[in-house]
Design an enzyme around this catalytic site. Sequence first.
Site, PDB file in Angstrom:
ATOM      1  N   GLU A   1       3.257 -25.174  83.429  1.00  0.00           N
ATOM      2  CA  GLU A   1       4.050 -24.130  82.802  1.00  0.00           C
ATOM      3  C   GLU A   1       5.428 -24.707  82.508  1.00  0.00           C
ATOM      4  O   GLU A   1       6.134 -25.156  83.421  1.00  0.00           O
ATOM      5  CB  GLU A   1       4.160 -22.893  83.703  1.00  0.00           C
ATOM      6  CG  GLU A   1       2.841 -22.168  83.839  1.00  0.00           C
ATOM      7  CD  GLU A   1       2.953 -20.818  84.527  1.00  0.00           C
ATOM      8  OE1 GLU A   1       2.061 -19.990  84.308  1.00  0.00           O
ATOM      9  OE2 GLU A   1       3.927 -20.618  85.284  1.00  0.00           O
TER      10      GLU A   1
ATOM     11  N   LYS B   1      -0.428 -20.839  92.612  1.00  0.00           N
ATOM     12  CA  LYS B   1       0.888 -21.350  92.246  1.00  0.00           C
ATOM     13  C   LYS B   1       1.573 -22.075  93.401  1.00  0.00           C
ATOM     14  O   LYS B   1       2.749 -22.380  93.328  1.00  0.00           O
ATOM     15  CB  LYS B   1       1.782 -20.189  91.795  1.00  0.00           C
ATOM     16  CG  LYS B   1       1.291 -19.400  90.600  1.00  0.00           C
ATOM     17  CD  LYS B   1       1.282 -20.256  89.346  1.00  0.00           C
ATOM     18  CE  LYS B   1       1.049 -19.399  88.114  1.00  0.00           C
ATOM     19  NZ  LYS B   1       2.282 -18.958  87.482  1.00  0.00           N
TER      20      LYS B   1
ATOM     21  N   GLU C   1      -2.566 -21.481  76.951  1.00  0.00           N
ATOM     22  CA  GLU C   1      -2.300 -20.941  75.620  1.00  0.00           C
ATOM     23  C   GLU C   1      -2.699 -21.916  74.524  1.00  0.00           C
ATOM     24  O   GLU C   1      -3.309 -21.524  73.520  1.00  0.00           O
ATOM     25  CB  GLU C   1      -0.818 -20.643  75.469  1.00  0.00           C
ATOM     26  CG  GLU C   1      -0.268 -19.545  76.339  1.00  0.00           C
ATOM     27  CD  GLU C   1       1.229 -19.443  76.153  1.00  0.00           C
ATOM     28  OE1 GLU C   1       1.681 -18.798  75.199  1.00  0.00           O
ATOM     29  OE2 GLU C   1       1.957 -20.047  76.966  1.00  0.00           O
TER      30      GLU C   1
ATOM     31  N   THR D   1       5.720 -27.200  92.518  1.00  0.00           N
ATOM     32  CA  THR D   1       6.600 -26.891  91.399  1.00  0.00           C
ATOM     33  C   THR D   1       7.515 -28.093  91.242  1.00  0.00           C
ATOM     34  O   THR D   1       8.238 -28.452  92.178  1.00  0.00           O
ATOM     35  CB  THR D   1       7.424 -25.619  91.672  1.00  0.00           C
ATOM     36  OG1 THR D   1       6.539 -24.508  91.820  1.00  0.00           O
ATOM     37  CG2 THR D   1       8.397 -25.350  90.546  1.00  0.00           C
TER      38      THR D   1
ATOM     39  N   ASP E   1       5.929 -25.247  86.773  1.00  0.00           N
ATOM     40  CA  ASP E   1       5.251 -24.494  87.825  1.00  0.00           C
ATOM     41  C   ASP E   1       3.745 -24.697  87.659  1.00  0.00           C
ATOM     42  O   ASP E   1       3.075 -23.926  86.970  1.00  0.00           O
ATOM     43  CB  ASP E   1       5.629 -23.010  87.745  1.00  0.00           C
ATOM     44  CG  ASP E   1       5.307 -22.263  89.022  1.00  0.00           C
ATOM     45  OD1 ASP E   1       5.384 -22.874  90.100  1.00  0.00           O
ATOM     46  OD2 ASP E   1       4.989 -21.064  88.945  1.00  0.00           O
TER      47      ASP E   1
ATOM     48  N   HIS F   1       4.544 -15.968  75.567  1.00  0.00           N
ATOM     49  CA  HIS F   1       3.580 -16.377  76.591  1.00  0.00           C
ATOM     50  C   HIS F   1       2.869 -15.156  77.174  1.00  0.00           C
ATOM     51  O   HIS F   1       1.638 -15.138  77.283  1.00  0.00           O
ATOM     52  CB  HIS F   1       4.300 -17.132  77.704  1.00  0.00           C
ATOM     53  CG  HIS F   1       3.435 -17.439  78.886  1.00  0.00           C
ATOM     54  ND1 HIS F   1       2.437 -18.387  78.859  1.00  0.00           N
ATOM     55  CD2 HIS F   1       3.420 -16.911  80.147  1.00  0.00           C
ATOM     56  CE1 HIS F   1       1.836 -18.438  80.037  1.00  0.00           C
ATOM     57  NE2 HIS F   1       2.416 -17.547  80.844  1.00  0.00           N
TER      58      HIS F   1
ATOM     59  N   GLU G   1       9.041 -24.416  81.991  1.00  0.00           N
ATOM     60  CA  GLU G   1      10.047 -23.433  82.369  1.00  0.00           C
ATOM     61  C   GLU G   1      11.409 -24.102  82.536  1.00  0.00           C
ATOM     62  O   GLU G   1      11.523 -25.327  82.604  1.00  0.00           O
ATOM     63  CB  GLU G   1       9.673 -22.742  83.693  1.00  0.00           C
ATOM     64  CG  GLU G   1       8.315 -22.061  83.688  1.00  0.00           C
ATOM     65  CD  GLU G   1       8.081 -21.197  84.907  1.00  0.00           C
ATOM     66  OE1 GLU G   1       9.086 -20.712  85.502  1.00  0.00           O
ATOM     67  OE2 GLU G   1       6.910 -20.993  85.276  1.00  0.00           O
TER      68      GLU G   1
ATOM     69  N   ARG H   1      -5.467 -22.109  87.099  1.00  0.00           N
ATOM     70  CA  ARG H   1      -5.810 -20.869  86.406  1.00  0.00           C
ATOM     71  C   ARG H   1      -7.091 -20.230  86.947  1.00  0.00           C
ATOM     72  O   ARG H   1      -7.210 -19.000  86.967  1.00  0.00           O
ATOM     73  CB  ARG H   1      -5.966 -21.141  84.906  1.00  0.00           C
ATOM     74  CG  ARG H   1      -4.749 -21.747  84.231  1.00  0.00           C
ATOM     75  CD  ARG H   1      -3.550 -20.828  84.271  1.00  0.00           C
ATOM     76  NE  ARG H   1      -2.424 -21.387  83.509  1.00  0.00           N
ATOM     77  CZ  ARG H   1      -1.231 -20.841  83.443  1.00  0.00           C
ATOM     78  NH1 ARG H   1      -0.977 -19.724  84.099  1.00  0.00           N
ATOM     79  NH2 ARG H   1      -0.268 -21.402  82.740  1.00  0.00           N
TER      80      ARG H   1
ATOM     81  N   GLN I   1      -6.303 -18.615  90.233  1.00  0.00           N
ATOM     82  CA  GLN I   1      -5.498 -17.433  89.955  1.00  0.00           C
ATOM     83  C   GLN I   1      -6.360 -16.277  89.441  1.00  0.00           C
ATOM     84  O   GLN I   1      -6.157 -15.118  89.828  1.00  0.00           O
ATOM     85  CB  GLN I   1      -4.410 -17.767  88.926  1.00  0.00           C
ATOM     86  CG  GLN I   1      -3.469 -16.618  88.636  1.00  0.00           C
ATOM     87  CD  GLN I   1      -2.355 -17.012  87.679  1.00  0.00           C
ATOM     88  OE1 GLN I   1      -2.190 -18.187  87.338  1.00  0.00           O
ATOM     89  NE2 GLN I   1      -1.574 -16.047  87.244  1.00  0.00           N
TER      90      GLN I   1
ATOM     91  N   ASP J   1       9.565 -16.997  90.883  1.00  0.00           N
ATOM     92  CA  ASP J   1       9.121 -17.336  89.530  1.00  0.00           C
ATOM     93  C   ASP J   1       8.967 -16.054  88.724  1.00  0.00           C
ATOM     94  O   ASP J   1       8.383 -15.068  89.199  1.00  0.00           O
ATOM     95  CB  ASP J   1       7.792 -18.084  89.574  1.00  0.00           C
ATOM     96  CG  ASP J   1       7.450 -18.703  88.223  1.00  0.00           C
ATOM     97  OD1 ASP J   1       8.363 -19.277  87.593  1.00  0.00           O
ATOM     98  OD2 ASP J   1       6.294 -18.615  87.793  1.00  0.00           O
TER      99      ASP J   1
END
Length: 420
Positions: free
Chosen positions: A199, A251, A361, A255, A231, A133, A201, A235, A238, A126
């Site tokens: 996420e 993570k 975000e 996915t 993904d 971002h 992607e 948070r 993390q 990834d």
Amino acid sequence: MTKLIPSWVESANTAETDFPLNNLPYGVFSTNRLEARCGVAIGDMILDMAALEEAGLLDLGAGTLFAAPGWNAVMAAGPKVWSALRTRLTDMLAADAADQATIAPHLVPTAEARMHMPFTVAEFTDFYSGRHHATNVGTMFRGAENALPPNWLHLPIGYNGRASSVVVSGTDIRRPWGQLKSPDHDMPAFLPSRRFDIELEMGAIVGTPSDGPISVAQADQNIFGYVLLNDWSARDIQAWEYQPLGPFQAKATATTISPWIVTRAALEPFRCDTPAREFELLDHLKDAGPMLYDIDLSVTLAPEGAAPSTIARTNYNEMYYSSAQQLAHHTTSGCPMRTGDLLGSGTISGPEKENRGALLELSWGGKEPITLDTGETRSFIEDNDTLGLHGAAQGDGYKIGFGDCIGKVLPALKDPYAGT
């Protein structure tokens, strides 16, 4: 821009379908009477590739390609076979095809099908290649003056993820447990994630393997196709674990990818340039022509029992580094790349708030909750929310779609170690 290519499969001739003859994406499906097998989407139908091969209607001179329920054998066969397959499928399904009566019995209604993983993932990497971002996240955690790390504008940052946790659209996602540490506590606690996120992607799939460094142009040719990719990210897990080596368990939950692989050939009319560079890239990473694609993307969130709300819209052309540059960079150390390797682009966000590809975000770290069409608010994902990624490249009277990338978040297990 190319126009719609007419097909004798009438549902493939509308501007609304994701799967006109211009697309021909590759997936794996099953029905109540058919075991999992390779298929090609055309309108609201799926062409059964295993049945075509068994009937002797699909000899590409590369041996048996469709005995297994996955596209790895085709990927490994290389670009000449990829091109021959696309040409043969186009000839079979074109409006003036001579063998319609022979092909028609091998079409299966999509409504009767269940989708599976379209390929076996060899390894998963990834990246973190969306500038908007990276700037937003960096600003939240380090301040605007230190938003981007010093290396960011010179190379695509990435980390090795878990191929074992890649799942196909429609697979439920269980809220993960992990170590969390609040600023007002001295010690961490083992709890379900409270800041679970998505996420938005794109995923690039390596078809042709490599052994040693390859150029950006070679990397582009080695990519078999693309999928939408979510993904999922915890948070809060993390935030506690990522110093100094980056994401790990945050993570590793799952996915999710869309069910259909859209080939490079189908996306060719939609190529576009990467953004202007602040610093000239080193020679081994310089663009070898237009390396991105103009693909409109969106994110929806649906609380349980409610209609989905669109919470973000952006475009793949916002990426700072292309998948070809990411793949080329991956090989610079001599790292071999294998058929079925999956590369996540990194979260795709744009310049405006509504263009942000993650709830982190969109809610600015939980400080600015977003409001759904139902009137409910969200900072992060709540139990039984269904998240969806959607994407299509818009042509002249047609579009090239990927199928939706959907996942419902189930409540965390009450005790993940019960009975151990």
